[in-house]
Design an enzyme around this catalytic site. Structure first.
Site, mmCIF file in Angstrom:
data_model
loop_
_atom_site.group_PDB
_atom_site.id
_atom_site.type_symbol
_atom_site.label_atom_id
_atom_site.label_comp_id
_atom_site.label_asym_id
_atom_site.label_seq_id
_atom_site.Cartn_x
_atom_site.Cartn_y
_atom_site.Cartn_z
ATOM 1 C CE LYS A 281 -3.908 -2.323 2.239
ATOM 2 N NZ LYS A 281 -4.860 -2.291 3.383
ATOM 3 C CG ASN B 192 -3.792 -2.385 6.904
ATOM 4 O OD1 ASN B 192 -3.651 -1.866 5.795
ATOM 5 N ND2 ASN B 192 -4.835 -3.133 7.214
ATOM 6 N NE ARG C 36 -6.194 -12.364 4.950
ATOM 7 C CZ ARG C 36 -6.925 -11.248 5.005
ATOM 8 N NH1 ARG C 36 -6.810 -10.322 4.054
ATOM 9 N NH2 ARG C 36 -7.737 -11.029 5.993
ATOM 10 N NE ARG D 77 -2.486 -5.866 7.020
ATOM 11 C CZ ARG D 77 -3.588 -6.440 6.557
ATOM 12 N NH1 ARG D 77 -4.175 -7.412 7.249
ATOM 13 N NH2 ARG D 77 -4.124 -6.039 5.418
ATOM 14 C CD GLU E 20 -8.357 -9.262 -3.799
ATOM 15 O OE1 GLU E 20 -7.247 -9.726 -3.464
ATOM 16 O OE2 GLU E 20 -9.257 -8.989 -2.968
ATOM 17 C CB THR F 87 -7.660 -6.183 9.484
ATOM 18 O OG1 THR F 87 -8.085 -7.308 8.711
ATOM 19 C CG2 THR F 87 -7.986 -4.901 8.752
ATOM 20 C CG PHE G 222 -13.463 0.743 7.135
ATOM 21 C CD1 PHE G 222 -12.917 0.187 5.986
ATOM 22 C CD2 PHE G 222 -14.307 -0.050 7.916
ATOM 23 C CE1 PHE G 222 -13.191 -1.127 5.616
ATOM 24 C CE2 PHE G 222 -14.580 -1.369 7.557
ATOM 25 C CZ PHE G 222 -14.019 -1.904 6.396
ATOM 26 C CE1 TYR H 212 -9.313 -2.897 0.608
ATOM 27 C CE2 TYR H 212 -8.628 -0.849 -0.410
ATOM 28 C CZ TYR H 212 -8.343 -1.961 0.349
ATOM 29 O OH TYR H 212 -7.072 -2.149 0.842
ATOM 30 C CG HIS I 85 -5.061 -6.269 -0.509
ATOM 31 N ND1 HIS I 85 -6.304 -6.297 0.091
ATOM 32 C CD2 HIS I 85 -5.105 -7.164 -1.534
ATOM 33 C CE1 HIS I 85 -7.064 -7.172 -0.566
ATOM 34 N NE2 HIS I 85 -6.370 -7.707 -1.548
HETATM 35 P P1 IDP Z 1 -7.876 -7.016 5.242
HETATM 36 O O1 IDP Z 1 -7.063 -5.974 4.514
HETATM 37 O O2 IDP Z 1 -7.116 -7.600 6.406
HETATM 38 O O3 IDP Z 1 -8.454 -8.064 4.333
HETATM 39 P P2 IDP Z 1 -10.560 -5.877 5.384
HETATM 40 O O4 IDP Z 1 -11.523 -6.113 6.486
HETATM 41 O O5 IDP Z 1 -10.823 -6.548 4.079
HETATM 42 O O6 IDP Z 1 -9.101 -6.251 5.930
HETATM 43 O O7 IDP Z 1 -10.466 -4.305 5.183
HETATM 44 C C1 IDP Z 1 -9.846 -3.766 4.035
HETATM 45 C C2 IDP Z 1 -8.975 -2.587 4.425
HETATM 46 O O8 IDP Z 1 -9.798 -1.515 4.871
HETATM 47 C C3 IDP Z 1 -8.013 -2.842 5.589
HETATM 48 O O9 IDP Z 1 -6.804 -3.483 5.201
HETATM 49 C C4 IDP Z 1 -7.768 -1.427 6.072
HETATM 50 O O10 IDP Z 1 -6.858 -0.730 5.217
HETATM 51 C C5 IDP Z 1 -9.144 -0.805 5.911
HETATM 52 N N1 IDP Z 1 -9.949 -0.942 7.147
HETATM 53 C C6 IDP Z 1 -10.655 -2.021 7.553
HETATM 54 N N2 IDP Z 1 -11.283 -1.802 8.721
HETATM 55 C C7 IDP Z 1 -10.955 -0.538 9.063
HETATM 56 C C8 IDP Z 1 -11.304 0.302 10.180
HETATM 57 O O11 IDP Z 1 -12.038 -0.096 11.100
HETATM 58 N N3 IDP Z 1 -10.774 1.558 10.187
HETATM 59 C C9 IDP Z 1 -9.956 2.042 9.191
HETATM 60 N N4 IDP Z 1 -9.628 1.295 8.124
HETATM 61 C C10 IDP Z 1 -10.098 0.021 8.066
HETATM 62 MG MG MG Z 2 -9.917 -7.987 2.867
#
Ligand code: IDP
Ligand code: MG
Length: 148
Positions: A9, A112, A85, A102, A126, A91, A57, A49, A115
């Site tokens: 990212k 974070n 993963r 992370r 993807e 996350t 978010f 997304y 991805h």
């Molecule tokens: P992942 O990246 O671990 O698969 P997802 O739940 O798919 O997590 O969320 C996608 C992305 O959205 C996260 O990697 C993060 O950048 C952002 N994100 C998810 N939840 C939050 C939140 O509660 N606050 C701010 N950003 C978030």
């Molecule tokens: Mg995800």
């Protein structure tokens, strides 16, 4: 062989973490079969997304992911989707194992660094979203016979 989509990212690029993070996947034994640097526009980010549209978010995540270039990659290997993963960590970096990516390089859920596809279905979606078929390479990598 299984493939997954990983993306460094904007914060990973800006903080000079590209090499270090790629090295982790190389050392693990996975094979890099696709690589490109690009800047996501809003449309592409929204498709990436799409499952999060409407969540609180969503807007901040779109802004974050389009703010600077990213590094998109396809990695190949046995069980690579689930293992990558695990290597990413949860996350929220605040809860991620300290040895995960992370957990090692990030502190806030909104920044974070990486991805990774979370299932076979999302990996296929993807990979197709970012790479044409002829941009994904098939090749022998020295030493791969020592991995399984
Ligand atoms: P992942 O990246 O671990 O698969 P997802 O739940 O798919 O997590 O969320 C996608 C992305 O959205 C996260 O990697 C993060 O950048 C952002 N994100 C998810 N939840 C939050 C939140 O509660 N606050 C701010 N950003 C978030
Ligand atoms: Mg995800």
């Amino acid at each position: 062989m299984e493939k997954t989509f990983l993306m460094l990212k904007p914060d990973a690029v800006q903080r000079g973490l590209i090499g270090e993070i790629i090295a982790r996947f190389e050392r693990k034994g996975f094979k890099l079969v696709g690589l490109k640097m690009l800047k996501l526009d809003r449309e592409m980010a929204e498709v990436h997304y799409q499952e999060h549209k409407g969540k609180p978010f969503f807007e901040s995540t779109i802004k974050y992911i389009t703010s600077s270039p990213v590094v998109a990659m396809v990695w190949e290997g046995q069980n690579v989707i689930a293992l990558a993963r695990q290597m990413l960590g949860t996350t929220n970096p605040a809860e991620a194992c300290p040895g995960s990516i992370r957990g090692s390089y990030a502190i806030d859920i909104g920044r974070n660094v990486i991805h990774g596809s979370d299932s076979l279905e999302s990996a296929e979606r993807e990979i197709k979203l970012y790479f044409r078929e002829d941009e994904i390479l098939s090749y022998y990598k020295t030493g791969e016979e020592w991995l399984s």
